[in-house]
Design a protein around this motif. Structure first.
Motif, PDB file in Angstrom:
ATOM      1  N   MET A   1      26.975  69.462  25.076  1.00  0.00           N
ATOM      2  CA  MET A   1      26.187  68.558  24.239  1.00  0.00           C
ATOM      3  C   MET A   1      25.310  67.674  25.115  1.00  0.00           C
ATOM      4  O   MET A   1      25.700  67.284  26.204  1.00  0.00           O
ATOM      5  CB  MET A   1      27.125  67.647  23.414  1.00  0.00           C
ATOM      6  N   THR A   2      24.157  67.318  24.568  1.00  0.00           N
ATOM      7  CA  THR A   2      23.297  66.383  25.285  1.00  0.00           C
ATOM      8  C   THR A   2      23.217  65.082  24.501  1.00  0.00           C
ATOM      9  O   THR A   2      23.397  65.067  23.287  1.00  0.00           O
ATOM     10  CB  THR A   2      21.876  66.953  25.434  1.00  0.00           C
ATOM     11  N   THR A   3      22.981  64.007  25.188  1.00  0.00           N
ATOM     12  CA  THR A   3      22.864  62.716  24.520  1.00  0.00           C
ATOM     13  C   THR A   3      21.706  61.932  25.124  1.00  0.00           C
ATOM     14  O   THR A   3      21.338  62.151  26.274  1.00  0.00           O
ATOM     15  CB  THR A   3      24.167  61.897  24.649  1.00  0.00           C
ATOM     16  N   THR A   4      21.139  61.062  24.345  1.00  0.00           N
ATOM     17  CA  THR A   4      20.065  60.233  24.868  1.00  0.00           C
ATOM     18  C   THR A   4      20.664  59.082  25.659  1.00  0.00           C
ATOM     19  O   THR A   4      21.777  58.637  25.380  1.00  0.00           O
ATOM     20  CB  THR A   4      19.232  59.658  23.709  1.00  0.00           C
ATOM     21  N   THR A   5      19.942  58.648  26.680  1.00  0.00           N
ATOM     22  CA  THR A   5      20.389  57.477  27.425  1.00  0.00           C
ATOM     23  C   THR A   5      19.738  56.262  26.798  1.00  0.00           C
ATOM     24  O   THR A   5      18.534  56.261  26.553  1.00  0.00           O
ATOM     25  CB  THR A   5      19.997  57.592  28.912  1.00  0.00           C
ATOM     26  N   PHE A   6      20.527  55.259  26.542  1.00  0.00           N
ATOM     27  CA  PHE A   6      20.019  54.055  25.888  1.00  0.00           C
ATOM     28  C   PHE A   6      20.615  52.861  26.591  1.00  0.00           C
ATOM     29  O   PHE A   6      21.835  52.760  26.729  1.00  0.00           O
ATOM     30  CB  PHE A   6      20.399  54.056  24.402  1.00  0.00           C
ATOM     31  N   ASP A   7      19.764  51.960  27.041  1.00  0.00           N
ATOM     32  CA  ASP A   7      20.209  50.790  27.785  1.00  0.00           C
ATOM     33  C   ASP A   7      20.319  49.606  26.817  1.00  0.00           C
ATOM     34  O   ASP A   7      19.317  48.985  26.464  1.00  0.00           O
ATOM     35  CB  ASP A   7      19.208  50.488  28.909  1.00  0.00           C
ATOM     36  N   PHE A   8      21.546  49.322  26.379  1.00  0.00           N
ATOM     37  CA  PHE A   8      21.754  48.240  25.414  1.00  0.00           C
ATOM     38  C   PHE A   8      21.453  46.873  26.030  1.00  0.00           C
ATOM     39  O   PHE A   8      20.982  45.966  25.334  1.00  0.00           O
ATOM     40  CB  PHE A   8      23.186  48.286  24.866  1.00  0.00           C
ATOM     41  N   ASP A   9      21.715  46.711  27.323  1.00  0.00           N
ATOM     42  CA  ASP A   9      21.407  45.433  27.991  1.00  0.00           C
ATOM     43  C   ASP A   9      19.897  45.191  28.002  1.00  0.00           C
ATOM     44  O   ASP A   9      19.426  44.070  27.772  1.00  0.00           O
ATOM     45  CB  ASP A   9      21.955  45.432  29.421  1.00  0.00           C
ATOM     46  N   ASP A  10      19.145  46.254  28.266  1.00  0.00           N
ATOM     47  CA  ASP A  10      17.683  46.142  28.272  1.00  0.00           C
ATOM     48  C   ASP A  10      17.168  45.820  26.875  1.00  0.00           C
ATOM     49  O   ASP A  10      16.252  45.005  26.708  1.00  0.00           O
ATOM     50  CB  ASP A  10      17.065  47.454  28.789  1.00  0.00           C
ATOM     51  N   MET A  11      17.762  46.453  25.849  1.00  0.00           N
ATOM     52  CA  MET A  11      17.358  46.181  24.474  1.00  0.00           C
ATOM     53  C   MET A  11      17.634  44.723  24.112  1.00  0.00           C
ATOM     54  O   MET A  11      16.792  44.048  23.505  1.00  0.00           O
ATOM     55  CB  MET A  11      18.086  47.109  23.501  1.00  0.00           C
ATOM     56  N   LEU A  12      18.787  44.199  24.521  1.00  0.00           N
ATOM     57  CA  LEU A  12      19.119  42.805  24.229  1.00  0.00           C
ATOM     58  C   LEU A  12      18.098  41.866  24.884  1.00  0.00           C
ATOM     59  O   LEU A  12      17.661  40.881  24.268  1.00  0.00           O
ATOM     60  CB  LEU A  12      20.531  42.480  24.714  1.00  0.00           C
ATOM     61  N   ALA A  13      17.711  42.175  26.121  1.00  0.00           N
ATOM     62  CA  ALA A  13      16.706  41.357  26.818  1.00  0.00           C
ATOM     63  C   ALA A  13      15.371  41.381  26.073  1.00  0.00           C
ATOM     64  O   ALA A  13      14.708  40.339  25.930  1.00  0.00           O
ATOM     65  CB  ALA A  13      16.529  41.859  28.256  1.00  0.00           C
ATOM     66  N   LYS A  14      14.968  42.566  25.577  1.00  0.00           N
ATOM     67  CA  LYS A  14      13.714  42.679  24.816  1.00  0.00           C
ATOM     68  C   LYS A  14      13.782  41.857  23.535  1.00  0.00           C
ATOM     69  O   LYS A  14      12.816  41.185  23.153  1.00  0.00           O
ATOM     70  CB  LYS A  14      13.448  44.144  24.464  1.00  0.00           C
ATOM     71  N   ILE A  15      14.914  41.938  22.858  1.00  0.00           N
ATOM     72  CA  ILE A  15      15.090  41.200  21.593  1.00  0.00           C
ATOM     73  C   ILE A  15      14.931  39.708  21.830  1.00  0.00           C
ATOM     74  O   ILE A  15      14.223  39.010  21.091  1.00  0.00           O
ATOM     75  CB  ILE A  15      16.472  41.513  20.983  1.00  0.00           C
ATOM     76  N   LYS A  16      15.580  39.208  22.878  1.00  0.00           N
ATOM     77  CA  LYS A  16      15.506  37.781  23.188  1.00  0.00           C
ATOM     78  C   LYS A  16      14.090  37.373  23.590  1.00  0.00           C
ATOM     79  O   LYS A  16      13.627  36.273  23.250  1.00  0.00           O
ATOM     80  CB  LYS A  16      16.493  37.436  24.305  1.00  0.00           C
ATOM     81  N   ASP A  17      13.412  38.268  24.288  1.00  0.00           N
ATOM     82  CA  ASP A  17      12.072  37.971  24.800  1.00  0.00           C
ATOM     83  C   ASP A  17      11.013  37.980  23.700  1.00  0.00           C
ATOM     84  O   ASP A  17       9.971  37.335  23.832  1.00  0.00           O
ATOM     85  CB  ASP A  17      11.715  38.997  25.891  1.00  0.00           C
ATOM     86  N   ARG A  18      11.270  38.705  22.617  1.00  0.00           N
ATOM     87  CA  ARG A  18      10.238  38.910  21.590  1.00  0.00           C
ATOM     88  C   ARG A  18      10.540  38.181  20.285  1.00  0.00           C
ATOM     89  O   ARG A  18      10.095  38.589  19.215  1.00  0.00           O
ATOM     90  CB  ARG A  18      10.049  40.412  21.353  1.00  0.00           C
ATOM     91  N   GLN A  19      11.289  37.106  20.386  1.00  0.00           N
ATOM     92  CA  GLN A  19      11.584  36.303  19.205  1.00  0.00           C
ATOM     93  C   GLN A  19      10.330  35.573  18.728  1.00  0.00           C
ATOM     94  O   GLN A  19       9.455  35.221  19.515  1.00  0.00           O
ATOM     95  CB  GLN A  19      12.685  35.295  19.509  1.00  0.00           C
ATOM     96  N   TRP A  20      10.235  35.358  17.428  1.00  0.00           N
ATOM     97  CA  TRP A  20       9.146  34.592  16.831  1.00  0.00           C
ATOM     98  C   TRP A  20       9.734  33.722  15.723  1.00  0.00           C
ATOM     99  O   TRP A  20      10.870  33.922  15.305  1.00  0.00           O
ATOM    100  CB  TRP A  20       8.059  35.514  16.279  1.00  0.00           C
ATOM    101  N   ALA A  21       8.958  32.753  15.297  1.00  0.00           N
ATOM    102  CA  ALA A  21       9.430  31.827  14.269  1.00  0.00           C
ATOM    103  C   ALA A  21       8.372  31.665  13.184  1.00  0.00           C
ATOM    104  O   ALA A  21       7.181  31.935  13.408  1.00  0.00           O
ATOM    105  CB  ALA A  21       9.744  30.466  14.906  1.00  0.00           C
TER     106      ALA A  21
END
Length: 309
Positions: A1-21
């Protein structure tokens, strides 16, 4: 089986960086007058439903934050929970901008949204991660994806365009994470997947969820058609769930993914006898007396159109 590589730490950093109000948006900018009286009449109930559907996603993410296997993923889901609430508040602020609110009163959810919110509020925290992790992405892609795309395509107000660009950006990160989590869940042993499946389906509360979820999808299809939109837009969004999920051999191992995917295939086939049941449930649920429904959950009192930072 193959699986995609996904960096959850990187995603969390993006989420925090792209917050808006909401405070980042000029709610008094010209453009509200571009909403014609005809569009205004159609948009009002549509926006109210969309705003409440954001809260369905928020409640689902709150439950997933408790079930997530790592601290990083828990933090991601806590951010997603807050973002869905922010989306609801932004949509409420648009309704305020367009003169769709009765004073300061928050619009009531339609009966089908109310049933799903009531179900999630009572039972989501007791559901397994494999259930939540496969159903929430379908709700997000089918409801948020199709409905938000419609608003982006049809509403000329530049403030609405700005708001929904921000919401779409958030949703793209939600969906990317949703599919990565399905892949992650699919790594479990077959025995564990089977136990989760059987345990979930033996839980009598699941039937309450099914009889809430099924008419919601068909009710939203009706709403889209009433707006003059081809229901194929909803079905196209639902096909995305299958198409992206099929890329992962591990996601395909999830029994609940296969069930949700099969259900989606029935929904998008308008000639399937399934629609006789679903449409009947829409009519049936419309007659549920208000007194039999649960009180509006306390967390929904956080809804506000005020442009808080």
């Amino acid at each position: 089986m193959t699986t995609t590589t996904f960096d959850f730490d990187d995603m969390l950093a993006k989420i925090k960086d792209r917050q808006w109000a909401l405070a980042d948006i000029d709610w008094d900018e010209p453009g509200a007058e571009t909403i014609s009286p005809e569009l205004h009449a159609k948009l009002k109930p549509f926006m109210a439903d969309l705003m409440w559907i954001e809260n369905v996603g928020a409640r689902g993410f709150a439950a997933m934050a408790k079930k997530a296997p790592t601290e990083t993923l828990k933090d991601i889901y806590r951010h997603f929970h807050a973002e869905e609430q922010k989306h609801a508040n932004a949509e409420l602020a648009l309704m305020k901008r367009w003169g769709m609110l009765d004073g300061d009163k928050i619009p009531e959810p339609n009966i089908n949204v109310k049933l799903v919110i009531d179900f999630l509020d009572k039972y989501a925290d007791g559901m397994s991660m494999s259930f939540l992790g496969t159903v929430i992405p379908m709700l997000e892609v089918a409801l948020d994806g199709a409905l938000i795309k419609f608003i982006t395509d049809e509403v000329p107000d530049p403030v609405a365009q700005d708001v929904f660009r921000k919401i779409n950006s958030d949703e793209s990160r939600h969906l990317a994470t949703d599919y990565a989590v399905m892949d992650l869940l699919g790594h479990a042993r077959i025995r564990k997947l089977a136990i989760d499946l059987v345990g979930g389906w033996l839980n009598p509360t699941l039937m309450i969820g099914i009889f809430s979820y099924v008419p919601l999808l068909n009710k939203m299809r009706d709403n889209i058609v009433e707006m003059g939109v081809d229901e194929e837009k909803l079905y196209g969004a639902m096909r995305k769930y299958k198409n992206v999920g099929e890329r992962s051999a591990f996601a395909r191992r999830l029994p609940m993914y296969q069930i949700v995917k099969y259900h989606g295939s029935m929904v998008i086939n308008r000639n399937h006898p399934y629609h006789l049941l679903a449409d009947a449930l829409v009519k049936l649920t419309a007659h549920i007396p208000e007194r039999l429904l649960g009180a509006q959950p306390t967390w929904s009192k956080e809804l506000t159109y005020e442009p808080a930072a």
